[in-house]
Design a protein around this motif. Structure first.
Motif, PDB file in Angstrom:
ATOM      1  N   GLY A   1       0.840  -1.315   0.008  1.00  0.00           N
ATOM      2  CA  GLY A   1       0.111  -0.086  -0.152  1.00  0.00           C
ATOM      3  C   GLY A   1       1.122   1.409   0.033  1.00  0.00           C
ATOM      4  N   LEU A   2       1.967   1.196   0.845  1.00  0.00           N
ATOM      5  CA  LEU A   2       2.749   2.324   0.856  1.00  0.00           C
ATOM      6  C   LEU A   2       3.415   2.655  -0.408  1.00  0.00           C
ATOM      7  CD1 LEU A   2       4.151   2.000   4.374  1.00  0.00           C
ATOM      8  CD2 LEU A   2       2.512   3.903   3.576  1.00  0.00           C
ATOM      9  N   VAL A   3       3.955   1.713  -1.074  1.00  0.00           N
ATOM     10  CA  VAL A   3       4.599   1.667  -2.302  1.00  0.00           C
ATOM     11  C   VAL A   3       3.796   2.113  -3.240  1.00  0.00           C
ATOM     12  CG1 VAL A   3       5.894   0.553  -3.954  1.00  0.00           C
ATOM     13  CG2 VAL A   3       6.346   0.020  -1.777  1.00  0.00           C
ATOM     14  N   ILE A   4       2.426   1.659  -3.357  1.00  0.00           N
ATOM     15  CA  ILE A   4       1.743   2.083  -4.442  1.00  0.00           C
ATOM     16  C   ILE A   4       1.089   3.563  -4.034  1.00  0.00           C
ATOM     17  CG2 ILE A   4      -0.896   1.890  -5.013  1.00  0.00           C
ATOM     18  CD1 ILE A   4       0.743   0.188  -6.601  1.00  0.00           C
ATOM     19  N   GLY A   5       1.061   3.975  -2.749  1.00  0.00           N
ATOM     20  CA  GLY A   5       0.573   5.325  -2.758  1.00  0.00           C
ATOM     21  C   GLY A   5       2.005   6.221  -3.170  1.00  0.00           C
ATOM     22  N   ASP A   6       3.139   5.875  -2.844  1.00  0.00           N
ATOM     23  CA  ASP A   6       4.098   6.726  -3.407  1.00  0.00           C
ATOM     24  C   ASP A   6       4.237   6.897  -4.897  1.00  0.00           C
ATOM     25  OD1 ASP A   6       5.173   7.167  -0.976  1.00  0.00           O
ATOM     26  OD2 ASP A   6       6.859   5.906  -0.994  1.00  0.00           O
ATOM     27  N   ILE A   7       3.885   5.745  -5.542  1.00  0.00           N
ATOM     28  CA  ILE A   7       3.900   5.747  -6.963  1.00  0.00           C
ATOM     29  C   ILE A   7       2.773   6.699  -7.537  1.00  0.00           C
ATOM     30  CG2 ILE A   7       3.457   4.155  -9.183  1.00  0.00           C
ATOM     31  CD1 ILE A   7       4.917   2.032  -7.690  1.00  0.00           C
ATOM     32  N   ALA A   8       1.687   6.518  -6.920  1.00  0.00           N
ATOM     33  CA  ALA A   8       0.539   7.310  -7.207  1.00  0.00           C
ATOM     34  C   ALA A   8       0.737   8.772  -6.993  1.00  0.00           C
ATOM     35  CB  ALA A   8      -0.803   6.887  -6.348  1.00  0.00           C
ATOM     36  N   ARG A   9       1.357   8.934  -5.911  1.00  0.00           N
ATOM     37  CA  ARG A   9       1.614  10.565  -5.671  1.00  0.00           C
ATOM     38  C   ARG A   9       2.561  11.016  -6.426  1.00  0.00           C
ATOM     39  NH1 ARG A   9       3.415  13.221  -0.174  1.00  0.00           N
ATOM     40  NH2 ARG A   9       3.899  11.175   0.430  1.00  0.00           N
ATOM     41  N   SER A  10       3.742  10.274  -6.708  1.00  0.00           N
ATOM     42  CA  SER A  10       4.923  11.033  -7.452  1.00  0.00           C
ATOM     43  C   SER A  10       4.302  11.144  -8.977  1.00  0.00           C
ATOM     44  CB  SER A  10       6.043  10.036  -7.471  1.00  0.00           C
ATOM     45  OG  SER A  10       5.947   8.822  -7.557  1.00  0.00           O
ATOM     46  N   ALA A  11       3.391  10.399  -9.341  1.00  0.00           N
ATOM     47  CA  ALA A  11       2.899  10.221 -10.877  1.00  0.00           C
ATOM     48  C   ALA A  11       1.901  11.594 -10.799  1.00  0.00           C
ATOM     49  CB  ALA A  11       2.161   9.137 -11.180  1.00  0.00           C
ATOM     50  N   TYR A  12       1.099  11.749 -10.020  1.00  0.00           N
ATOM     51  CA  TYR A  12       0.105  13.097 -10.015  1.00  0.00           C
ATOM     52  C   TYR A  12       0.856  14.256  -9.827  1.00  0.00           C
ATOM     53  CZ  TYR A  12      -3.634  15.708  -8.291  1.00  0.00           C
ATOM     54  OH  TYR A  12      -4.951  16.758  -8.218  1.00  0.00           O
ATOM     55  N   LEU A  13       2.042  14.190  -8.861  1.00  0.00           N
ATOM     56  CA  LEU A  13       2.803  15.451  -8.923  1.00  0.00           C
ATOM     57  C   LEU A  13       3.588  15.692 -10.109  1.00  0.00           C
ATOM     58  CD1 LEU A  13       4.390  15.046  -5.280  1.00  0.00           C
ATOM     59  CD2 LEU A  13       3.013  17.011  -6.244  1.00  0.00           C
ATOM     60  N   THR A  14       4.029  14.726 -10.824  1.00  0.00           N
ATOM     61  CA  THR A  14       4.915  14.681 -11.878  1.00  0.00           C
ATOM     62  C   THR A  14       3.706  15.494 -12.929  1.00  0.00           C
ATOM     63  OG1 THR A  14       6.104  12.947 -11.280  1.00  0.00           O
ATOM     64  CG2 THR A  14       6.552  13.621 -13.456  1.00  0.00           C
ATOM     65  N   GLY A  15       2.654  14.795 -12.729  1.00  0.00           N
ATOM     66  CA  GLY A  15       1.668  15.195 -13.962  1.00  0.00           C
ATOM     67  C   GLY A  15       1.311  16.616 -13.965  1.00  0.00           C
ATOM     68  N   ILE A  16       0.922  17.135 -12.845  1.00  0.00           N
ATOM     69  CA  ILE A  16       0.801  18.501 -12.655  1.00  0.00           C
ATOM     70  C   ILE A  16       2.024  19.505 -13.067  1.00  0.00           C
ATOM     71  CG2 ILE A  16       0.068  20.541 -11.332  1.00  0.00           C
ATOM     72  CD1 ILE A  16      -0.546  18.671  -9.102  1.00  0.00           C
ATOM     73  N   ALA A  17       3.151  19.115 -12.696  1.00  0.00           N
ATOM     74  CA  ALA A  17       4.352  19.748 -12.851  1.00  0.00           C
ATOM     75  C   ALA A  17       4.626  19.683 -14.575  1.00  0.00           C
ATOM     76  CB  ALA A  17       5.634  19.171 -12.123  1.00  0.00           C
ATOM     77  N   ALA A  18       4.392  18.644 -15.060  1.00  0.00           N
ATOM     78  CA  ALA A  18       4.601  18.547 -16.575  1.00  0.00           C
ATOM     79  C   ALA A  18       3.793  19.567 -17.208  1.00  0.00           C
ATOM     80  CB  ALA A  18       4.215  17.163 -17.036  1.00  0.00           C
ATOM     81  N   ARG A  19       2.335  19.788 -16.785  1.00  0.00           N
ATOM     82  CA  ARG A  19       1.480  20.448 -17.515  1.00  0.00           C
ATOM     83  C   ARG A  19       1.695  21.821 -17.239  1.00  0.00           C
ATOM     84  NH1 ARG A  19      -4.181  21.370 -16.713  1.00  0.00           N
ATOM     85  NH2 ARG A  19      -4.360  23.454 -17.897  1.00  0.00           N
ATOM     86  N   LEU A  20       2.475  22.340 -15.817  1.00  0.00           N
ATOM     87  CA  LEU A  20       2.727  23.472 -15.568  1.00  0.00           C
ATOM     88  C   LEU A  20       4.044  24.051 -16.703  1.00  0.00           C
ATOM     89  CD1 LEU A  20       2.119  25.899 -13.750  1.00  0.00           C
ATOM     90  CD2 LEU A  20       3.536  24.694 -11.966  1.00  0.00           C
ATOM     91  N   VAL A  21       5.062  23.188 -16.701  1.00  0.00           N
ATOM     92  CA  VAL A  21       6.032  23.310 -17.825  1.00  0.00           C
ATOM     93  C   VAL A  21       5.602  23.432 -19.112  1.00  0.00           C
ATOM     94  CG1 VAL A  21       8.124  22.519 -18.642  1.00  0.00           C
ATOM     95  CG2 VAL A  21       7.583  21.966 -16.151  1.00  0.00           C
ATOM     96  N   ARG A  22       4.665  22.666 -19.618  1.00  0.00           N
ATOM     97  CA  ARG A  22       4.316  22.801 -20.851  1.00  0.00           C
ATOM     98  C   ARG A  22       3.615  24.316 -21.028  1.00  0.00           C
ATOM     99  NH1 ARG A  22       1.394  18.039 -20.930  1.00  0.00           N
ATOM    100  NH2 ARG A  22      -0.556  19.180 -21.026  1.00  0.00           N
ATOM    101  N   GLU A  23       2.626  24.605 -20.288  1.00  0.00           N
ATOM    102  CA  GLU A  23       1.943  25.834 -20.627  1.00  0.00           C
ATOM    103  C   GLU A  23       2.802  26.942 -20.299  1.00  0.00           C
ATOM    104  OE1 GLU A  23      -2.027  26.118 -19.172  1.00  0.00           O
ATOM    105  OE2 GLU A  23      -2.573  24.479 -20.336  1.00  0.00           O
ATOM    106  N   THR A  24       3.675  26.983 -19.228  1.00  0.00           N
ATOM    107  CA  THR A  24       4.156  28.291 -19.180  1.00  0.00           C
ATOM    108  C   THR A  24       5.462  28.276 -20.339  1.00  0.00           C
ATOM    109  OG1 THR A  24       4.574  27.527 -16.915  1.00  0.00           O
ATOM    110  CG2 THR A  24       5.920  29.344 -17.455  1.00  0.00           C
ATOM    111  N   SER A  25       5.716  27.255 -20.955  1.00  0.00           N
ATOM    112  CA  SER A  25       6.757  27.292 -21.974  1.00  0.00           C
ATOM    113  C   SER A  25       5.898  27.897 -23.338  1.00  0.00           C
ATOM    114  CB  SER A  25       7.057  25.876 -22.613  1.00  0.00           C
ATOM    115  OG  SER A  25       8.088  25.394 -21.568  1.00  0.00           O
ATOM    116  N   GLU A  26       4.814  27.423 -23.352  1.00  0.00           N
ATOM    117  CA  GLU A  26       3.683  28.164 -24.578  1.00  0.00           C
ATOM    118  C   GLU A  26       3.436  29.615 -24.246  1.00  0.00           C
ATOM    119  OE1 GLU A  26       0.243  25.616 -24.535  1.00  0.00           O
ATOM    120  OE2 GLU A  26       1.553  23.944 -25.270  1.00  0.00           O
ATOM    121  N   HIS A  27       3.445  30.010 -23.077  1.00  0.00           N
ATOM    122  CA  HIS A  27       3.238  31.354 -22.824  1.00  0.00           C
ATOM    123  C   HIS A  27       4.620  32.007 -22.924  1.00  0.00           C
ATOM    124  CE1 HIS A  27       2.303  35.140 -20.516  1.00  0.00           C
ATOM    125  NE2 HIS A  27       3.565  34.715 -19.762  1.00  0.00           N
TER     126      HIS A  27
END
Ligand code: FAD
Lengths: 328, 373, 321
Positions: free
Chosen positions: A175-201
């Motif tokens: 459970g803890l490992v899956i939680g870590d994977i899920a949370r890091s993927a989620y954080l990475t997803g937001i950050a990727a989106r932010l980099v993409r949009e900021t770059s477009e800006h």
């Protein structure tokens, strides 16, 4: 060569990510993410759960895919800043059984996952299941009284109450490992989106007769963000692949050891990378990034909030240090 | 860690480890300049196993293996701190295989494969560092068309003092032809008019300047077309991306730091522990990014951006480990030859050599993010 | 508040700089470092011109001698002088009124019991030793310290095997409060030396990047380079004024700890950035950057470095934890 050396997104990953993205578009998830301010969009959460997105990697749901699918789903939810206890739900589904588990899977019961001794409980006012991520594993818990509502930066419905914990649940380590994977993927997803949009800006906004992106003082920090996101994403992917490769191996004394160290690395990397990205992108956006309705705030506030969730850093640190051979 | 390798590859890794056990004290990765006879003899022993030609096609005497084996080999060599991968069997041989004439292949490949000759990379010049396409060293074709005359200067050549041949990038077009006017030559270091001068460096090693004064090289020693060098060196670089910054080195740096902390009982301080956990996570990052570069190459993709990212992560964590070594090492870390001092010194140049961090960021911002700068 | 130097201070600075132009400089530092030597000539010239005793009035509370000595030490560090200026000009006079024979080295007792490299120890005629609550002055016999090979820009020595400088606790103790005085002035000295050294490292780098051209323009015109140089300049200036402030207040503990914590952290940034922005030439011995940059790292190793300075700041401001 085994397929797991492949860091490309597989067809299965693309398929689930695509489905989640379509869901988010049709349900105006980002609007909900912007609007959340202490109340929880329960209907949205149920609709999401109805897609079966919480089944991957859950024991007994082998057909739904594994941690790699989960990683793709969480990254996509991150891209839309989907409000809700995403990582906690995935972690919970590894350890819960019976009716509670079905309720969580269906989105009818929300999970609050907090750290040992915490009284500040994520989604505390709306949660039906309380879990504690302790040093020794995940515990079931009950609040002493109905949690009192607390306003948070991310606009999430957190609550305050003392918890009474019972014993460690079976499958906690997974459970803890899956939680870590899920949370890091989620954080990475937001950050990727932010980099993409900021770059477009940066590629379109002009100052001093050229685009912002032509200034190295803008483009190099964005490159650093992209690099941090790639590093975190690669680790999350590796952790998920290791989990999928080994989770079935019940014979080995610690089948998820490889996944645990990579997942600890992934959450460390994702938190560091996402926070750095939040700061750098705000800097590039300038004034417009400071507005509530602007392009960045609803993303960065969730980065800040998710980066602070349980389990605390001490757990990931002890895994990383033990792996590196540094004793207590 | 086994992640991603199959049993045949793991068996090869074990064979490499067994081979390297004899070279545990070689220290050629950090100090090749002081250890060349020993490093050279290790390369010769590797040649006995035909490992210098691991990935060359069998028709040229190679073992025909793919990039995974090559990665395993050089990653283990880096982890063992035995040596840095040699230029001859990599960039030089692969370019000759791809662009050389039959006669050139016959002349050079066998000698390289057996570890008989070694090469120094002569690209950079005093006025052409990051901006390689601005180089000036002139190669002029003789009137009878049989040879070129090289005039000019190179600098920052690693190990040139010990090498046998020079792999020289020279200008055959006009100065403003930039990358379109460059050609590649093999030049005997012992040729008339070649002079190698040492440039002692802070890491206790040396780089070199190489002067060319009316040096004559026959047209047979031009590899590829005249003015066709830019794409050749680009492809050669692309061939090596997975082995240029092998994570084994960083893993070993971390292990040495941990051992040092354990020996000195410094591992309990919470600040030290927090710092070490972050470093450990960053070592995992470069291990996985290194694998990603490899995976991209195996899949036949373009690894330019992945490699640029990996270079930044790899070299910065390597320097931050070294910074921790120095911060936690006290004055003892200043003594020449001590392990902490060596770790620190050897991390110094990594963010410059092989393309600076700034150039890597520009690669990422242009090719991935679509920005200028 | 007035940041301008007064006429006296200006005069001190100008005269020591004139002397240094004649007797010091990077070329000399390189030659001496190669041989592991101390600059006895520079030491003598400073002695003859009275700089070694510039702060002899330090014990009097109303003097500005501390600041004048700090300006002198900063200038010597900027010139790459291979002399124990901080120990001689700042630390020794704060500890006792009589002149202490130079060269002066400073170490902790721990560095003697567990022999550790100490700056200038192999050449020192006087050694100031910091124990927890005491400070001692000893005169090590020649050969007590053996030279240590290092490339960090200062001659260093380590207690020879079998040798001992077990301080004669009665005769050589410097009296009540001396340990705190020694610790503070030593730390101030480190900050002052860091400032002069950073200043020179940055100046050398900027000068080079103004000339160096790549891609048809000077490197200094790229923003990635420019902005980082500005950040470096900010850190150097901030370190300078924190440090001068601490010297002006005669090594008041909180001011010293703040200056050292800041300047020694800045030293790391300056090392990294000056080298990164210089490119390959920065790693060669022929480019003088190393004369200063390597020293920055050595300064960070003394007296517990940044960590100890930060703890000292916390303690001075908020009391012991
Ligand atoms: C250890 C080591 C080994 C080497 N071995 C070899 C070898 O064997 N053979 C060989 O040919 N060469 C070798 N080199 C040279 C190496 O390729 C060059 O050092 C490198 O290309 C950088 O050039 P430079 O050092 O001249 O730096 P410069 O190009 O002068 O750069 C100085 C600084 O300016 C920055 N800069 C430059 N252009 C830009 C820009 N457009 N935007 C922003 N910032 C910029 C750089 O990033 C750097 O920080 C070696 C270098 C080192 C350090």
């Amino acid at each position: 060569m085994t397929g797991s050396l492949d860091f490309a997104t597989s067809e299965e990953q693309q398929a689930v990510a695509g489905a989640v993205a379509r869901f988010c578009e049709t349900h105006a998830v980002e609007r909900a993410a912007r609007d959340t301010e202490g109340d929880f969009p329960l209907e949205l959460w149920r609709a999401l759960a109805a897609m079966g997105i919480f089944a991957p990697a859950a024991p007994g749901y082998e057909d739904a895919g594994g941690a790699l699918e989960l990683q793709a789903i969480c990254a996509t939810l991150g891209e839309y800043a989907f409000p809700g206890p995403v990582a906690a739900t995935y972690a919970a589904l590894q350890v819960l059984t019976g009716v509670t588990r079905e309720q969580v899977m269906a989105g009818d019961a929300l999970v609050s996952l907090s750290g040992a001794g915490d009284t500040l409980l994520p989604y505390g006012t709306v949660a039906g299941v309380f879990l504690i991520a302790g040093d020794d594993g995940i515990h079931h818990a009950e609040p002493a009284s109905a949690p009192a509502a607390v306003r948070t930066l991310g606009g999430e419905a957190w609550g305050r109450a003392a918890l009474t914990a019972s014993g460690v649940l079976k499958n906690s380590a997974r459970g803890l490992v899956i939680g870590d994977i899920a949370r890091s993927a989620y954080l990475t997803g937001i950050a990727a989106r932010l980099v993409r949009e900021t770059s477009e800006h940066a590629a379109t906004r002009k100052q001093f007769g050229k685009t912002l992106g032509e200034f190295q003082a803008v483009s190099h920090p964005l490159a650093d963000c992209a690099i941090a996101v790639a590093a975190a994403n690669t680790l999350a992917h590796a952790a998920a692949a290791a989990f999928d490769a080994r989770a079935a191996d019940d014979l080995s004394p610690d089948p998820i050891a490889a996944a645990r160290r990579l997942a600890a690395g992934a959450i460390n990397s994702a938190r560091r990378g996402a926070l750095a990205t939040a700061y750098a992108c705000h800097q590039v956006y300038g004034g417009i990034g400071m507005t509530l309705e602007g392009p960045a705030f609803h993303l960065t506030r969730r980065i800040r909030q998710v980066a602070s969730e349980a389990p605390a850093r001490s757990r990931e640190q002890s895994i990383l240090l033990a792996d590196a051979g540094l004793g207590n | 860690m086994n992640y991603g390798f199959n049993s045949e590859e793991l068996a090869f890794r074990d064979e490499v480890r067994e081979f390297l056990a004899d070279y545990a004290d070689l220290d050629g990765f950090y100090c090749q300049g002081h250890r060349w006879p020993e490093v050279r003899s290790m390369f010769s022993a590797m040649a006995q196993k035909n490992w210098l030609a691991l990935t060359w096609p069998t028709e040229f005497g190679g073992l025909g293996k793919g990039p995974v084996h090559e990665y395993i080999l050089w990653n283990e060599v880096a982890y063992a701190r035995a040596a840095r991968n040699p230029l001859a069997a990599g960039i030089v041989a692969k370019s000759i295989i791809r662009y050389g004439t039959a006669a050139q292949r016959a002349t050079w490949l066998e000698r390289i494969r057996t570890g008989d000759i070694h090469f120094s990379l002569c690209y950079s010049e005093p006025e052409a560092g990051s901006d390689l396409a601005g180089l000036r060293l002139k190669a002029t074709l003789s009137d009878d068309g049989t040879c070129y005359e090289l005039n000019g200067q190179k600098c920052w050549q690693s190990y040139a003092q010990d090498m046998d041949f020079l792999w020289v990038l020279a200008r055959t077009g006009t100065q403003d032809s930039r990358g379109r006017g460059l050609s590649l030559f093999i030049c005997d270091k012992a040729a008339n008019g070649v002079r190698v001068a040492p440039l002692p460096t802070l890491d206790g090693d040396q780089l070199n300047e190489v002067f060319f004064d009316g040096v004559r090289v026959s047209v047979e020693q031009r590899i590829g077309d005249e003015n066709g060098a830019w794409s050749i060196i680009g492809e050669a670089l692309a061939d090596e991306r997975h082995i240029q910054f092998p994570p084994g080195r960083v893993r070993r740096d971390l292990e040495d730091l941990v051992a040092w902390l354990n020996d000195h009982d410094l591992g309990h301080d919470p600040m030290v522990r927090e710092r070490m956990a972050d470093l450990a996570a960053r070592v995992l990052e470069t291990e996985m990014l290194g694998r990603k570069v490899l995976a991209t190459m195996v899949a036949g993709g373009n690894a330019t951006v992945d490699a640029a990212m990996n270079k930044i992560i790899h070299t910065t964590v390597c320097q931050d480990i070294a910074r921790a070594v120095l911060d936690l090492g006290g004055p003892e870390a200043l003594v020449t030859g001590n392990r902490p001092e060596l770790i620190w010194r050897q991390s110094l140049t990594e963010t410059i050599g092989g393309g600076t961090s700034e150039i890597m960021r520009s690669v990422v911002s242009r090719q991935l993010l679509g920005l200028g700068g | 508040m007035d940041f301008d130097l007064n006429e006296d201070q200006q005069a001190v600075l100008e005269s020591v700089e004139r002397l240094l132009a004649q007797h010091a400089g990077p070329a000399r530092a390189v030659a001496l470092n190669r041989a592991g030597d101390y600059d006895h000539d520079l030491h003598a010239a400073l002695e003859a011109a009275g700089f070694n005793q510039i702060a002899r009035d330090l014990a009097r509370d109303d003097t500005l001698a501390g600041l004048e000595a700090a300006l002198t030490v900063e200038a010597i560090a900027r010139s790459g002088g291979v002399v124990a200026a901080a120990a001689q000009m700042l630390v020794a006079p704060a500890l006792c009124e009589r002149t202490i024979e130079g060269p002066v080295a400073i170490c902790t007792v721990g560095e003697l019991t567990q022999p550790t490299p100490v700056r200038f120890a192999a050449h020192a005629r006087s050694l100031l030793v910091l124990d927890d609550g005491d400070a001692y002055l000893v005169s090590p016999a020649p050969g007590t310290f053996e030279p240590v090979r290092t490339s960090f820009g200062y001659p260093m020595g380590r207690l020879s095997e079998g040798a001992s400088v077990e301080p004669d606790r009665e005769g050589q103790a410097l009296g009540a409060g001396a340990a705190d005085t020694l610790r503070n002035w030593w730390r101030l000295g480190l900050a002052v030396e860091a400032v002069g050294t950073m200043d020179a490292a940055l100046g050398h780098t900027v000068e080079y990047l103004r000339q160096r051209r790549q891609f048809g323009r000077t490197i200094g015109s790229f923003q990635a380079v420019q902005h980082r140089l500005s950040l470096c300049a900010i850190e150097v200036e901030a370190s300078r004024w924190l440090t001068r402030e601490a010297a002006f207040h005669n090594a008041q503990p909180e001011a010293v700890a703040a200056a050292a914590a800041y300047a020694l952290q800045a030293a790391d940034t300056l090392f990294t950035e000056t080298h990164q922005l210089s490119g390959a030439i920065g790693f060669t011995c022929e480019f003088d950057l190393h004369v200063w940059s390597m020293r920055l790292l050595a300064l960070r190793q003394e007296l517990g470095g940044v960590g100890a300075a930060r703890r000292a700041l916390v303690e001075a401001r908020w009391g012991a934890a």
